[in-house]
Enzyme design. Structure first.
Site, PDB file in Angstrom:
ATOM      1  N   ASN A 113      48.204  18.191 -36.544  1.00  0.00           N
ATOM      2  CA  ASN A 113      47.383  17.461 -37.509  1.00  0.00           C
ATOM      3  C   ASN A 113      47.805  16.001 -37.518  1.00  0.00           C
ATOM      4  OD1 ASN A 113      45.498  17.134 -39.688  1.00  0.00           O
ATOM      5  ND2 ASN A 113      47.227  17.089 -41.112  1.00  0.00           N
TER       6      ASN A 113
ATOM      7  N   HIS B 190      47.859  12.719 -40.150  1.00  0.00           N
ATOM      8  CA  HIS B 190      47.758  12.407 -41.576  1.00  0.00           C
ATOM      9  C   HIS B 190      48.008  10.913 -41.776  1.00  0.00           C
ATOM     10  CE1 HIS B 190      47.733  13.196 -45.853  1.00  0.00           C
ATOM     11  NE2 HIS B 190      48.766  12.376 -45.941  1.00  0.00           N
TER      12      HIS B 190
ATOM     13  N   SER C  83      51.140   9.802 -39.413  1.00  0.00           N
ATOM     14  CA  SER C  83      52.058  10.826 -38.902  1.00  0.00           C
ATOM     15  C   SER C  83      51.295  11.891 -38.126  1.00  0.00           C
ATOM     16  CB  SER C  83      52.762  11.543 -40.068  1.00  0.00           C
ATOM     17  OG  SER C  83      53.389  10.641 -40.947  1.00  0.00           O
TER      18      SER C  83
ATOM     19  N   ASP D  26      50.353  19.387 -45.481  1.00  0.00           N
ATOM     20  CA  ASP D  26      50.874  18.123 -44.944  1.00  0.00           C
ATOM     21  C   ASP D  26      52.405  18.113 -44.874  1.00  0.00           C
ATOM     22  OD1 ASP D  26      48.256  17.140 -44.737  1.00  0.00           O
ATOM     23  OD2 ASP D  26      48.314  16.303 -46.762  1.00  0.00           O
TER      24      ASP D  26
HETATM   25  C1  GAR Z   1      41.998   9.778 -40.370  1.00  0.00           C
HETATM   26  O1  GAR Z   1      42.509   8.660 -41.052  1.00  0.00           O
HETATM   27  C2  GAR Z   1      42.944  10.945 -40.491  1.00  0.00           C
HETATM   28  O2  GAR Z   1      44.295  10.570 -40.481  1.00  0.00           O
HETATM   29  C3  GAR Z   1      42.552  11.490 -41.844  1.00  0.00           C
HETATM   30  O3  GAR Z   1      41.162  11.415 -41.860  1.00  0.00           O
HETATM   31  C4  GAR Z   1      40.744  10.301 -41.059  1.00  0.00           C
HETATM   32  C5  GAR Z   1      39.719  10.798 -40.067  1.00  0.00           C
HETATM   33  O4  GAR Z   1      39.172   9.741 -39.366  1.00  0.00           O
HETATM   34  N1  GAR Z   1      43.019  12.832 -42.013  1.00  0.00           N
HETATM   35  C6  GAR Z   1      43.355  13.335 -43.180  1.00  0.00           C
HETATM   36  O5  GAR Z   1      43.309  12.704 -44.218  1.00  0.00           O
HETATM   37  C7  GAR Z   1      43.804  14.772 -43.140  1.00  0.00           C
HETATM   38  N2  GAR Z   1      44.284  15.194 -44.415  1.00  0.00           N
HETATM   39  P1  GAR Z   1      38.360   9.979 -38.048  1.00  0.00           P
HETATM   40  O6  GAR Z   1      37.297  11.038 -38.365  1.00  0.00           O
HETATM   41  O7  GAR Z   1      37.727   8.646 -37.766  1.00  0.00           O
HETATM   42  O8  GAR Z   1      39.307  10.420 -36.987  1.00  0.00           O
END
Ligand code: GAR
Length: 220
Positions: A109, A111, A138, A147
């Site tokens: 994952n 985060h 991370s 997480d």
């Molecule tokens: C990213 O910032 C990722 O780190 C976050 O969602 C966004 C997705 O962006 N993930 C989380 O918050 C997971 N809990 P993307 O669709 O443009 O890759």
């Protein structure tokens, strides 16, 4: 040459991290993205996959009565592609323990915070509200703790005067796009494992703390 690792990427949104992984796979990242699965129909990440000729699937959580039945259906769908790695890339759902256990050691994952700080949602705003000067992203193995799984690599960014949550998110995303393909590369090259004690091992050494990304790592 290393055989290409079969990967399924699971998303909920715009898929910029997915794009970074696709770009890597079209270059020299030794993976084959077997499918991109979204829990939300119509998100831009699905178009990104289609544009790259990757199979897509939608599994809408609103069509399931509870988390358990959804996650069981998601397992069945993912497993139909026989991946050796499942990469959550902006997948905005809490996973059941059964799901996480099913993919133990092969579920990553990303985060948007320097975990263990700021698990959960709205990390950028919370960093601003706390007055932190450092923020980041991370990559971790997923375990049952939200997480909270063992960390692999982190990238830091400064919080700058005048930042709002969107500006900070954009700065963090740039780093996300570097560290996710990097961790996937390590896994695909059999350099990265979660061992039987729940420790992360990179190049056969137990990581005492996550690798701190500096651009040099990108060629490692
Ligand atoms: C990213 O910032 C990722 O780190 C976050 O969602 C966004 C997705 O962006 N993930 C989380 O918050 C997971 N809990 P993307 O669709 O443009 O890759």
């Amino acid at each position: 040459m290393t055989a290409r690792l079969p990967v399924v990427v699971v998303i909920s949104g715009s898929g910029t991290n997915l794009q970074a992984i696709i770009d890597g796979a079209q270059c020299d990242l030794p993976i084959e993205i077997r499918a991109v699965i979204s829990n939300r129909p119509g998100v831009y990440g699905l178009q990104r996959a289609e544009q790259a000729g990757i199979e897509t699937a939608i599994l809408d959580h609103r069509e399931y009565p509870d988390r358990e039945s959804y996650d069981q259906a998601l397992i069945a769908l993912i497993d139909s592609y026989s991946p050796k790695l499942v990469a959550l890339a902006g997948f905005m759902r809490i996973l059941t323990a059964d799901f996480v256990r099913h993919y133990g050691g092969r579920l990553l994952n990303i985060h948007p915070s320097l975990l263990p700080k700021y698990t959960g949602l709205h990390t950028h705003q919370r960093v601003l509200d706390a007055g932190d000067s450092l923020h980041g992203a991370s990559i971790h193995f997923v375990t049952e703790e939200l997480d909270g799984g063992p960390l692999i690599v982190q990238a830091q960014v400064p919080v700058e005067a005048g930042d709002d949550a969107n500006m900070l998110a954009a700065r963090v995303l740039q780093k996300e796009h570097q560290i996710y393909p990097l961790a996937i590369r390590w896994f695909a090259e059999n350099r990265l494992i979660l061992d039987e004690n729940g420790d992360v091992r990179l190049d056969n050494k137990r990581l005492e703390s996550p690798v701190l990304f500096t651009p040099l790592e990108s060629i490692g």
